[in-house]
Design a protein around this motif. Sequence first.
Motif, PDB file in Angstrom:
ATOM      1  N   TYR A  97       0.810  -1.216   0.000  1.00  0.00           N
ATOM      2  CA  TYR A  97       0.000   0.000   0.000  1.00  0.00           C
ATOM      3  C   TYR A  97       0.850   1.276   0.000  1.00  0.00           C
ATOM      4  CZ  TYR A  97      -4.220  -2.722   0.249  1.00  0.00           C
ATOM      5  OH  TYR A  97      -5.238  -3.583  -0.065  1.00  0.00           O
ATOM      6  N   SER A  98       2.149   1.154   0.372  1.00  0.00           N
ATOM      7  CA  SER A  98       2.923   2.388   0.315  1.00  0.00           C
ATOM      8  C   SER A  98       3.773   2.488  -0.949  1.00  0.00           C
ATOM      9  CB  SER A  98       3.787   2.532   1.570  1.00  0.00           C
ATOM     10  OG  SER A  98       4.593   1.398   1.707  1.00  0.00           O
ATOM     11  N   THR A  99       3.832   1.420  -1.736  1.00  0.00           N
ATOM     12  CA  THR A  99       4.620   1.527  -2.971  1.00  0.00           C
ATOM     13  C   THR A  99       3.814   1.237  -4.232  1.00  0.00           C
ATOM     14  OG1 THR A  99       5.330  -0.757  -2.702  1.00  0.00           O
ATOM     15  CG2 THR A  99       6.798   0.955  -1.833  1.00  0.00           C
ATOM     16  N   LEU A 100       3.350   0.005  -4.374  1.00  0.00           N
ATOM     17  CA  LEU A 100       2.733  -0.424  -5.634  1.00  0.00           C
ATOM     18  C   LEU A 100       1.281   0.002  -5.818  1.00  0.00           C
ATOM     19  CD1 LEU A 100       4.111  -4.081  -5.668  1.00  0.00           C
ATOM     20  CD2 LEU A 100       4.745  -2.255  -7.259  1.00  0.00           C
ATOM     21  N   ALA A 101       0.559   0.137  -4.703  1.00  0.00           N
ATOM     22  CA  ALA A 101      -0.897   0.279  -4.770  1.00  0.00           C
ATOM     23  C   ALA A 101      -1.411   1.333  -5.762  1.00  0.00           C
ATOM     24  CB  ALA A 101      -1.468   0.535  -3.379  1.00  0.00           C
ATOM     25  N   GLU A 116      -7.115  10.917  -0.811  1.00  0.00           N
ATOM     26  CA  GLU A 116      -7.477  10.652   0.585  1.00  0.00           C
ATOM     27  C   GLU A 116      -7.540   9.144   0.841  1.00  0.00           C
ATOM     28  OE1 GLU A 116     -11.182  12.034   2.398  1.00  0.00           O
ATOM     29  OE2 GLU A 116     -10.406  14.075   2.262  1.00  0.00           O
ATOM     30  N   LEU A 117      -8.136   8.427  -0.123  1.00  0.00           N
ATOM     31  CA  LEU A 117      -8.252   6.968  -0.005  1.00  0.00           C
ATOM     32  C   LEU A 117      -6.865   6.328   0.038  1.00  0.00           C
ATOM     33  CD1 LEU A 117      -9.691   4.170  -0.271  1.00  0.00           C
ATOM     34  CD2 LEU A 117      -9.749   4.555  -2.730  1.00  0.00           C
ATOM     35  N   LEU A 118      -5.989   6.744  -0.898  1.00  0.00           N
ATOM     36  CA  LEU A 118      -4.645   6.154  -0.959  1.00  0.00           C
ATOM     37  C   LEU A 118      -3.874   6.412   0.338  1.00  0.00           C
ATOM     38  CD1 LEU A 118      -3.605   6.958  -4.653  1.00  0.00           C
ATOM     39  CD2 LEU A 118      -4.305   4.747  -3.704  1.00  0.00           C
ATOM     40  N   GLU A 119      -4.075   7.593   0.883  1.00  0.00           N
ATOM     41  CA  GLU A 119      -3.403   7.953   2.125  1.00  0.00           C
ATOM     42  C   GLU A 119      -3.861   7.031   3.266  1.00  0.00           C
ATOM     43  OE1 GLU A 119      -0.925   9.895   2.404  1.00  0.00           O
ATOM     44  OE2 GLU A 119      -0.782   9.819   4.607  1.00  0.00           O
ATOM     45  N   TYR A 120      -5.175   6.810   3.319  1.00  0.00           N
ATOM     46  CA  TYR A 120      -5.734   5.925   4.353  1.00  0.00           C
ATOM     47  C   TYR A 120      -5.134   4.527   4.237  1.00  0.00           C
ATOM     48  CZ  TYR A 120      -9.156   3.409   7.198  1.00  0.00           C
ATOM     49  OH  TYR A 120      -9.752   2.617   8.152  1.00  0.00           O
ATOM     50  N   LEU A 121      -5.053   4.040   2.999  1.00  0.00           N
ATOM     51  CA  LEU A 121      -4.527   2.692   2.768  1.00  0.00           C
ATOM     52  C   LEU A 121      -3.075   2.600   3.237  1.00  0.00           C
ATOM     53  CD1 LEU A 121      -6.019   1.966  -0.780  1.00  0.00           C
ATOM     54  CD2 LEU A 121      -6.830   1.126   1.425  1.00  0.00           C
TER      55      LEU A 121
END
Lengths: 354, 413
Positions: free
Chosen positions: B24-28, B63-68
């Motif tokens: 979630y912090s690189t590929l997502a 916002e969604l990506l940050e939450y993930l």
Amino acid sequence: MALKEGYRFTDRDLAKYPFLREAARYLEEAGFTVKDMEAEYFQPIVDRAYFRIVEAMERGVVSLKLDEPRLEIASFPVAVLLVRFIGDEFLARRYALAESLRARELLEGEPKLLIEAIASRLGFKAEIYDGYAKLYFTDYLKYASRFHDPRWKIVNRILDHGWILLSRRELIRLISEAIQDNLFKILSRPLPGDAKPPFTFEAKIIAITGMLSDRKAKYGGWVDVGFVEDALPPCVKAMYTALKSGRHLPHIARFTLASFLLNIGLTVDDVVKLFVSIPDADERITRYQVEHIAGMRGSMTKYTSPSCSTLKTHGLCVEDESCKGVKHPLIRYKRSVRRAIGGGGGDGGKLREA
Amino acid sequence: MEGSLEKLREATRKFVKCIFAEYYSTLAPKFIEEPSRIAGREFGFNLFDRGIVRHISFKSRDELLEYLKVNSPSDCYYSSAFYMNPVAPMDEKGWIGAELMFDIDADHIPTDCKVEHDRWVCLSCGYEGAGEMPERCLKCGGDKLEERAWFCEKCLLAAKTETMKLIEILSSEFGLPEDNMAVYFSGRRGFHVHVFGDVEGLDQNSRREVADYLLGVGFDPSIYLERLSLNFDAGGMKFRIIRALYDLISSASPDELRNLGLRGESIDTIIEDRDRVLDIILEGGFSRLAREIGLTSLRKLMAKAVEYSSVKIDPVVTLDIHRLIRLPGSLHGKTGFIKSKAGSSLESLESYDPLSEAAPFMGSRNYVKLYVRSTPRFRIGGEEYGPFEDEEVSLPLQPAILLLCKGVAYISG
């Protein structure tokens, strides 16, 4: 398409279908205002409006008076206003149904272009040909999915590239459902709190309200009839016996059984007791779930047990002859209870809502 | 002993969480597809430490990506519905509409390989059985069973074929453009089809009708025959029935026909005059067919044909207008695969291989040491692994994550 948009409704058409926006425009052009409603010359219109509502309550359909189109057109919005002043849901439903039946009967005799114009007004994508009609499936489903005759199920229809084939009569039936829905929506819109009916309405409102309470006394509701094992519909009976004999029930069956028993008036305690009588049941979890269904937890909505069609979809329907024409296991139960306790003329005292 | 098993579980969970966090912090961002009208959606997550959280909403993709990134959930879901107020309690959300959803899962399709690779475990007595999970333990009768369903290429292929059938029906019978559909591998044993556009306003009753149509529920041959006799030049289900009838008749033995409830005379006609009967079917001559084999027999055959040609969707998913569904591009907590786009047309779906394309850690060169309890042979991408039985092995990250997520292996060393 251009033809449909361009269809010009005659005064006679508007008298037949006074819910069309052209009818409202016609009245505006004639210069009627709310003030007129108190004038003496307006009395025949209020009388006709009152009559529309009385007919709806007594006969279930509004008659047609074409000799004076203007009276016929003007009395419709007045009747709508009367119903809104009374603000009774039963009356609103009844009146919407009666007006839609009137429109349905009239539409049966209309030419293709007029039917298409009204259909398109209601947002239908429809086409009429010789001997049959086509309706786009989402429009079809919006209204036909509430009917229970298997003929209306799309699995028994010809569906091709989004079009459902149907007869002209069937199309008109769906149009009248849409009219009923739209009208009901308007009728149930509350009037502003300070709205006062014109004095010409007062006597009519009292008369209609009186008729309403007579009707309600006659057809009381029914709930909480209690538990009569022999009267259980076959599907619920099957779940009930399965549970009692300790067999495993799928989630949807447990939900059906619990909500059904709660609906017929068993207490949460009764239902929990039944469910924890089987081995391995955790009383705490069971109680939580049953309370949820009973509306004591979470969203606080009391669940109604699933309908016959839902049970069919989940493969839980166990039909027998006495299920004929029944759409909901609770209705089937009510009938059987009546028979079992010998209610006679239909409304046994025991069934009446307190 | 109990204590050390608990420690192993804990270490495994930590490891999986760590890998998910890295994803979630690189590929997502490369894989995550946020739903349209994102601000109107309810989101829900299964978090490694805190269990399920829901009624969450995001204003934007960022916002969604940050939450993930911050929470790295084990599973991510969003509502097929869009609401006025997605964070409100269920009955105050203000439903506006919902995508029409289909779930086709190998669980719902009978395949003969399940006996070979599916296991279940009784949590009360520890008994392990093979094949489909029964309702109660065969040994102790307990009803707390855990499914250890495996998936194999056969199961996935069966689900894919079923999905293609669904898309074909949605486009030729319901007239829905392929542009309005998105097909995804679910990340586990099946496929999801999301449909947008006109269908978003359908209520639950209408969705039930769509589900019944696809499943063939409520089909009445007499009514349908009556409609066909009107002789419209319409395709749709008629062709499906013709095809299924053809298959049925061309291979049926007298016993099979008898089991369908056909009577002696009709069976004789079909067996003795098979070619002629098949010709009549191909011409779509239902009334002629009725004369040949009798109306009752035809009705029975048609009911069977509709059952054959039905699509094995899970109706619960299609009916639920408030459903939370897996977020495309997110990881499946039970496999470590992603819910990935499986092409947007029938052709691209046909060549789609979930075991290569839904595997985000394929590029990793790290090896992981595992203790594997039991697994059949399986493939990811071009590599095959296993079978393993109570042994310590060293595997590349992708197959290792799969076994750890499935709970058939522990991290060791």
